[in-house]
Write an enzyme that holds these catalytic residues in place. Structure first.
Site, PDB file in Angstrom:
ATOM      1  N   ASP A  27      -3.115   4.499  -2.519  1.00  0.00           N
ATOM      2  CA  ASP A  27      -4.213   4.862  -1.931  1.00  0.00           C
ATOM      3  C   ASP A  27      -4.752   6.342  -2.145  1.00  0.00           C
ATOM      4  OD1 ASP A  27      -5.335   4.582   0.975  1.00  0.00           O
ATOM      5  OD2 ASP A  27      -4.551   6.442   1.302  1.00  0.00           O
ATOM      6  N   ASP A  72       0.855  -1.157  -0.117  1.00  0.00           N
ATOM      7  CA  ASP A  72       0.007   0.053   0.006  1.00  0.00           C
ATOM      8  C   ASP A  72       0.787   1.200  -0.034  1.00  0.00           C
ATOM      9  OD1 ASP A  72      -2.488   1.566   0.525  1.00  0.00           O
ATOM     10  OD2 ASP A  72      -3.352  -0.424   1.386  1.00  0.00           O
ATOM     11  N   GLU A  83      -6.233   3.592  -6.028  1.00  0.00           N
ATOM     12  CA  GLU A  83      -7.687   3.628  -5.476  1.00  0.00           C
ATOM     13  C   GLU A  83      -8.150   5.060  -5.829  1.00  0.00           C
ATOM     14  OE1 GLU A  83      -9.969   3.925  -1.258  1.00  0.00           O
ATOM     15  OE2 GLU A  83      -8.247   5.046  -1.535  1.00  0.00           O
ATOM     16  N   HIS A  91     -11.074  -3.125   3.466  1.00  0.00           N
ATOM     17  CA  HIS A  91     -10.897  -2.916   4.775  1.00  0.00           C
ATOM     18  C   HIS A  91     -11.924  -1.470   5.099  1.00  0.00           C
ATOM     19  CE1 HIS A  91      -8.240  -0.474   2.599  1.00  0.00           C
ATOM     20  NE2 HIS A  91      -8.112   0.343   3.555  1.00  0.00           N
ATOM     21  N   ASP A  92     -12.269  -1.018   4.068  1.00  0.00           N
ATOM     22  CA  ASP A  92     -13.110   0.453   4.151  1.00  0.00           C
ATOM     23  C   ASP A  92     -14.459   0.264   4.182  1.00  0.00           C
ATOM     24  OD1 ASP A  92     -10.824   1.789   4.498  1.00  0.00           O
ATOM     25  OD2 ASP A  92     -10.856   2.030   2.339  1.00  0.00           O
TER      26      ASP A  92
HETATM   27  C1  GLC Z   1      -8.074   4.991   1.734  1.00  0.00           C
HETATM   28  C2  GLC Z   1      -7.975   3.957   2.644  1.00  0.00           C
HETATM   29  C3  GLC Z   1      -8.424   3.961   3.908  1.00  0.00           C
HETATM   30  C4  GLC Z   1      -8.045   5.594   4.509  1.00  0.00           C
HETATM   31  C5  GLC Z   1      -7.940   6.470   3.574  1.00  0.00           C
HETATM   32  C6  GLC Z   1      -6.988   7.638   3.957  1.00  0.00           C
HETATM   33  O1  GLC Z   1      -9.632   5.262   1.323  1.00  0.00           O
HETATM   34  O2  GLC Z   1      -8.465   2.859   1.917  1.00  0.00           O
HETATM   35  O3  GLC Z   1      -8.698   3.043   4.867  1.00  0.00           O
HETATM   36  O4  GLC Z   1      -8.664   5.704   5.581  1.00  0.00           O
HETATM   37  O5  GLC Z   1      -7.520   6.199   2.348  1.00  0.00           O
HETATM   38  O6  GLC Z   1      -5.817   7.196   4.072  1.00  0.00           O
END
Ligand code: GLC
Ligand code: CA
Length: 537
Positions: free
Chosen positions: A186, A90, A240, A312-313
Site C-alpha cells: 500500500d 495487502d 501501489e 476498491h479505490d
Molecule cells: C491505498 C489504498 C486505499 C487506502 C489508502 C490509505 O491507496 O488502496 O484504499 O485508503 O491507501 O491506506
C-alpha cells in the site's frame, strides 16, 4: 497471470451477519477459479477500527473478527493452493490505526520504546492530508502533533526508525511462514519522508506534501531490506504507487535493488479527472490511450506492467469510460481494451459482471471517509444535487457495494441485511444471470482470460498502438515472431468505420473474439462499443 482482487467485506457473507468474510471467500473459490484466475489479492483482513475499512490496522498478525480467524484464513489459503492459485496479502505499512498498541504507547510520552515509531513534531508544516483536513493532529496526551497523510485515525509510521523496519519484516515473515505468496504494498512510495519535512507548495491543496513524501531519500534502502525477506521465500512484491511516473517506477522495478516486481500506476485512471476522481473532467479517449501506450512502450523489455481498470479505490469503469446504456457492449469492450496489453491482469470483484456505480440519496448514506470529505470540499453554494452528482460519479463506495451473486434477496450476498446498500440493479446484473448467458460480460471475461493465458503473443509480444489521435478507436497490435494480433476497440456509442493500418490491409485474418454476434471480419464497420480481437496471417 491473471489476478482477482477481493475486498472481503463486500464479497460474500458466509455466516449470515450481513458482512462479507473469509467463510464467504472460501465458498466462492471455485467460482474464482472458473474465471481462469491464477492469483488472488486479498485486501486487508486484519483487525481494524474501519476508519478506512481495513487500511487502518490495529493488529498486523491477526484476522478481523468480522472476517473469521487465523484458522479460517489458513483454510482459505490451503484451498487456494489446492486449486493451483496464489494468494497475496495487502501490506499497509505507511501508517497504522491510531488504535494500534504502538500508537497508544507512542502518544504517552517521549521516552518509551515506541516514542519514535511515529512522526511527532512540536510545530506542524503546511501539508494537507489526502483524506481529512491538515496532515497534522495535535495529541493532548503527548503534547505534540503527529503526521497523518491519510485520515486522523491513520498516523504515519516513522520508517527511519530501524525498529519500525524490523516490525515490518516480522509482519512479512509471519504471513510468509504461513504460506502466502507475496504482497501488494500500500502507498509504498510514501514510506520514506524527506528530511526535515519541508513545507510543500502552498498552491496545490491536498497533495502539497506529495513531493516530500513521495519517493523519499531512503526508499530504496528500506525496500531493499524488505526484498531480502522476500528473497528467503521467493515471493512477489507489487507496489501501489500513487503519482508514480514511468521514470520513478523504473527505479523501483529495475536496477540493483529491483525492490518491486511490479507497480500499480495511476496515469490511465485519470482520463476523466485530475489526480483524483473528485475533480472531474469529461472523459478523453486520447488521454486514456496516451497513458496506456506510455507505460507499454516504456516498460517493454525492462519491467512488467500491471493492467487494471478497477479496484476498491475507484468508481466502476463502465460509468467512467464506457456507458451504462451500453453496459454489456462497453463492459466487454473495456475488457478487451486492457487485458491484451502486455502485463499482468487484475480483475476487481464485480468488474467481471459489469457492476456499475450506486446512486445514494444522501451524503450520510456514503460510508467512505474520502467521499464524505470530498463532499465537504465542494463549494457550499453549488446546488446540492450538483454536489451529490459529483459524489455519485467519484465515490469509492461504488466499488464497495455487496457483490451481486444472484437475483435473490440482497443479491445473494447474504441472508441478513448487508452492512451496505446493494445496488438496486442486481435483478439484472448478477453472476447467476450472466452464467446462463453466453454473451454476458462474465463469459466474455472468461474468454479473454483464457486467450491471454494460452497465447504467447498476448503475453510476451511487443505492443504498438495505431491511430493514437482517434477520438473513437483504440487499436493496438501484439507481435511475437510470426504471430500477429490486432485488437480494435470502439469507444463510440455510434457506429464507426475503421481503417486497417496499411500493413494489415487485405491480409487473411481470423476474428478470434468479438463482443457482437455475426460481425464480418472483412467489414470494418464497427457497432457501438464493438471490440474485435484478430489474429492475422
Ligand atoms: C491505498 C489504498 C486505499 C487506502 C489508502 C490509505 O491507496 O488502496 O484504499 O485508503 O491507501 O491506506
Ligand atoms: Ca459475515
Amino acid at each position: 497471470m491473471t489476478f482477482y482482487q477481493i475486498w472481503v467485506r463486500s464479497f460474500k457473507d458466509g455466516n449470515g451477519d450481513g458482512i462479507g468474510d473469509l467463510y464467504g471467500v472460501y465458498e466462492k473459490l471455485d467460482y474464482i477459479k472458473s474465471l481462469g484466475i491464477d492469483g488472488i489479492w486479498l485486501c486487508p483482513v486484519y483487525p481494524s477500527p474501519n476508519a478506512d475499512y481495513g487500511y487502518d490496522i490495529s493488529d498486523y498478525k491477526n484476522i478481523h473478527p468480522d472476517f473469521g480467524d487465523l484458522a479460517q484464513f489458513r483454510k482459505v489459503l490451503d484451498r487456494v493452493h489446492e486449486l493451483g492459485m496464489k494468494l497475496i496479502m495487502d501490506l499497509v505499512v505507511n501508517h497504522t490505526s491510531d488504535e494500534h498498541p504502538w500508537f497508544l504507547e507512542s502518544r504517552k510520552g517521549k521516552d518509551n520504546p515506541y516514542s519514535d515509531y511515529y512522526i511527532w513534531r512540536d510545530k506542524p508544516n503546511n501539508w494537507d492530508s489526502l483524506f481529512e483536513g491538515k496532515a497534522w493532529e495535535y495529541d493532548e496526551v503527548r503534547g505534540q502533533y503527529y503526521l497523518h497523510i491519510f485520515s486522523k485515525k491513520q498516523p504515519d509510521l516513522n520508517m527511519d526508525n530501524p525498529k519500525v523496519r524490523e516490525e515490518v519484516k516480522s509482519i512479512m515473515r509471519f504471513w510468509l511462514d504461513m504460506g502466502v505468496d507475496g504482497f501488494r504494498e500500500d502507498v509504498i512510495n510514501f514510506i520514506s519522508k524527506k528530511e526535515g519535512l519541508p513545507d510543500g507548495l502552498p498552491f496545490i491543496p491536498a497533495v502539497n506534501g506529495m513531493f516530500a513524501y513521495k519517493d523519499g531519500p531512503h526508499i530504496h534502502e528500506y525496500l531493499a531490506e524488505f526484498r531480502e525477506v522476500c528473497n528467503e521465500y521467493d515471493c512477489i512484491q507489487i507496489g501501489e504507487g500513487p503519482m508514480t511516473t514511468v521514470k520513478t517506477a523504473l527505479m523501483y522495478m529495475t536496477g540493483k535493488t529491483k525492490s518491486l516486481d511490479m507497480m500499480f500506476s495511476f496515469d490511465h485512471m485519470m482520463a476523466d479527472c485530475l489526480y483524483t476522481e473528485y475533480i472531474q473532467r469529461p472523459f478523453s479517449l486520447r488521454k486514456l490511450k496516451r497513458a496506456f501506450s506510455k507505460w507499454q512502450y516504456a516498460l517493454n523489455g525492462r519491467a512488467w506492467n500491471t493492467l487494471y481498470l478497477e479496484n476498491h479505490d475507484h468508481p466502476r469503469i463502465i460509468n467512467r469510460y464506457g456507458s451504462v446504456y451500453f453496459r454489456r457492449e462497453s463492459g466487454t469492450m473495456l475488457a478487451a481494451a486492457y487485458i491484451f496489453q502486455q502485463g499482468t491482469v487484475f480483475i476487481y470483484q464485480g468488474q467481471e459482471i459489469g457492476m456499475t456505480n450506486i446512486r445514494l440519496r444522501d451524503i450520510d448514506d456514503y460510508m467512505d471517509i474520502s467521499s464524505k470529505t470530498n463532499f465537504s470540499k465542494y463549494h457550499i453554494n453549488d446546488p446540492l444535487d450538483e454536489r451529490m452528482k459529483r459524489i455519485y460519479k467519484s465515490s469509492r463506495d461504488s466499488s464497495r457495494t455487496p457483490m451481486q451473486w444472484s437475483g435473490l434477496r440482497y443479491a445473494g450476498f447474504s441472508t441478513a441485511r448487508p452492512w451496505f446498500k446493494v445496488n438496486p440493479n442486481y435483478h439484472e446484473v448478477n453472476v447467476a444471470a450472466e452464467e446462463n448467458d453466453p454473451d454476458s460480460i462474465l463469459n466474455f471475461y472468461r474468454k479473454c482470460v483464457w486467450l491471454k493465458k494460452h497465447c504467447k503473443t498476448l503475453v510476451y509480444g511487443s505492443y504498438r498502438e495505431f491511430y493514437p489521435k482517434s477520438h473513437r478507436i483504440y487499436m493496438y497490435e501484439r507481435v511475437y515472431n510470426d504471430s500477429r494480433w490486432l485488437i480494435i476497440c470502439s469507444f463510440s456509442r455510434l457506429p464507426a468505420e475503421v481503417k486497417l493500418p496499411p500493413e494489415y490491409e487485405g491480409r487473411a485474418r481470423r476474428l478470434v473474439l468479438c463482443n457482437y454476434r455475426g460481425s464480418d471480419p472483412y467489414d470494418m464497420h464497427l457497432r457501438p462499443y464493438e471490440a474485435r480481437v484478430y489474429k492475422f496471417r
